[in-house]
Design a protein around this motif. Structure first.
Motif, PDB file in Angstrom:
ATOM      1  N   THR A 285       0.849  -1.184   0.000  1.00 10.30           N
ATOM      2  CA  THR A 285       0.000   0.000   0.000  1.00 10.30           C
ATOM      3  C   THR A 285       0.893   1.245   0.000  1.00 10.30           C
ATOM      4  O   THR A 285       2.094   1.162   0.284  1.00 10.30           O
ATOM      5  CB  THR A 285      -0.888   0.029   1.250  1.00 10.30           C
ATOM      6  N   SER A 338       0.368  -6.621   0.894  1.00 12.78           N
ATOM      7  CA  SER A 338      -1.048  -6.499   1.287  1.00 12.78           C
ATOM      8  C   SER A 338      -1.935  -7.028   0.174  1.00 12.78           C
ATOM      9  O   SER A 338      -1.749  -6.698  -1.005  1.00 12.78           O
ATOM     10  CB  SER A 338      -1.390  -5.031   1.564  1.00 12.78           C
ATOM     11  N   ALA A 341      -3.409  -4.680  -2.448  1.00 17.74           N
ATOM     12  CA  ALA A 341      -2.612  -4.206  -3.579  1.00 17.74           C
ATOM     13  C   ALA A 341      -2.793  -5.146  -4.768  1.00 17.74           C
ATOM     14  O   ALA A 341      -3.282  -6.273  -4.618  1.00 17.74           O
ATOM     15  CB  ALA A 341      -1.140  -4.125  -3.175  1.00 17.74           C
TER      16      ALA A 341
END
Length: 448
Positions: A285, A338, A341
């Motif tokens: 992120t 993450s 993403a």
């Protein structure tokens, strides 16, 4: 599958941006060396453009992206870009030749990165031979292993192991950094290393080069989305955020260690951030990119000093920035990844466990060892045959004169211009004959 004009335009524009990075690298490296080596340093980047372009068209693209042989290399079915000019030759949502052009620019800059480790002391013929051999034996199979995806039937790193390398942390930076270490060891230390000052001759050139690299890197990372969509936007923002944070991280370390924040440190921090975010720009992120950049800048600032402790002369810190930065950025996916993403993988900090971290570590270990080994052997063979290390007298005089019969700056011409201007002035009063010889000798001594 039909092509999408917007995607095609984005990939072609990104290819142009990545192309600009190699001249940017030439300025970056050129400014960092001493004045007697700047032309050679820049030519090492520019000749790589010429050599790798021909290799890519003749055989490189086919060995990298045409089919799969043993999950480590392609085949010869598209040698000379055979059949790729046809309208039906499509890769994703773009013409295949757009993808060919884009990937060519990656193939060019990867060996060019290595050149910074051997500044001031390599023969030009030796460098050309190394670029040819290393590109064929290392870059093409590594790029295939990382980026040729075919539902489990492609390259072993990206398609079988499922290690993530969005835009080249493993295939480009760890790959080049490991080879740079090998060359620094084979060619040995520069004459006067650790004793003579070897300061950058032009920090403005360094800043210009860093700025061009930063600009072009948006094509490097966001262009790797291969379409003008959300993934490109995410990677674009992450690239900017991580790079900015890395500048701050590097300067903090400099300030603590040396009491000053330097221009060279700022430029180096930017490149370290660009390197580290390259593999992970699609996996983290924007907030994760901030932490990644800060850490990358600080870690690389420490890593560049390792050469003094370990005794290898990496002239322009390719190992400390590209090997260490690329490795850190790749491993960071295992921590900061993450699922929100585009790469959709959770790292340890997001509850994903250690499996992805293990994949990243294995991929980079194998690529690093393979690249180092082949580069070491290749450099040794070149040095023993056509010669890779400059003669001592040529290195002392300067590689620009020895290898290219040129100098970057015409100091004699500037001195001549000053003399011409002096002749245009009104004549001075007649000198006392008794003092004339003294004044003449003083002027000659000053000119010397």
């Amino acid at each position: 599958m039909t092509t999408v004009p917007g995607d095609t335009a984005w990939v072609l524009a990104s290819a142009a941006l990545v192309m600009l990075m190699t001249p940017g690298l030439a300025f970056f490296y050129g400014g960092m060396v001493r004045v007697k080596s700047v032309l050679n340093m820049m030519m090492m980047s520019f000749i790589t453009i010429a050599v790798v372009t021909i290799l890519w068209v003749v055989v490189g693209y086919s060995l990298t992206f045409a089919g799969d042989t043993g999950h480590v290399i392609g085949d010869f079915s598209e040698v000379g870009l055979k059949g790729l000019m046809a309208p039906e030759a499509v890769s994703g949502t773009t013409p295949t030749l757009a993808f060919v052009a884009f990937q060519l620019m990656f193939a060019i800059i990867t060996p060019a990165l290595i050149s910074g480790a051997i500044a001031d002391r390599a023969t030009f013929r030796g460098w050309i031979a190394f670029v040819v051999g290393w590109t064929l034996l290392v870059y093409f199979p590594v790029a295939h292993s990382v980026w040729f995806l075919d539902d489990g039937n492609g390259g072993w790193i990206g398609d079988k192991l499922k290690a993530i390398d969005f835009a080249g942390g493993t295939a480009v930076h760890v790959n080049a950094g490991a080879a740079a270490l090998a060359l620094a060891i084979v060619l040995g230390r520069r004459i006067g290393w650790k004793k003579d000052p070897m300061r950058p001759h032009s920090l403005p050139l360094v800043i210009l080069g860093a700025g061009l690299l930063w600009f072009g890197w948006f094509g490097f990372n966001a262009g790797s989305a291969l379409s003008a969509g959300t993934t490109a936007a995410v990677t674009f923002v992450n690239t900017q955020v991580a790079t900015a944070a890395a500048v701050i991280g590097w300067l903090i370390v400099e300030r603590i260690r040396h009491g000053k924040a330097t221009t060279l440190g700022m430029a180096s921090g930017a490149v370290a951030g660009l390197v580290a975010i390259t593999p992970s720009c699609g996996a983290v992120t924007p907030v994760g990119a901030i932490f990644l950049g800060l850490l990358a800048g600080g870690i690389c600032a420490f890593a560049v000093s390792l050469k003094y402790k370990l005794g290898f002369d990496d002239s322009l810190d390719v190992v400390g920035v590209h090997l260490v930065g690329g490795l850190f950025g790749s491993l960071a996916i295992g921590f900061l990844g993450s699922a929100a993403a585009p790469s959709a993988v959770n790292g340890l900090f997001y509850g994903g466990g250690a499996s992805q971290l293990g994949r990243q570590a294995l991929a980079n270990l194998v690529v690093g060892v393979y690249s180092f080994t082949i580069a070491f052997i290749l450099a040794k063979v070149i040095d023993l045959t056509i010669g890779f290390r400059l003669k001592e007298e040529d290195e002392v005089a300067g590689v620009d004169q020895a290898e290219h019969a040129e100098t970057a700056y015409d100091f004699l011409g500037a001195a001549g211009l000053r003399g011409h201007n002096a002749l245009a002035r009104p004549p001075a009063p007649a000198a006392d004959p008794e003092n004339e010889s003294t004044e003449t000798s003083e002027k000659e001594g000053a000119n010397a």
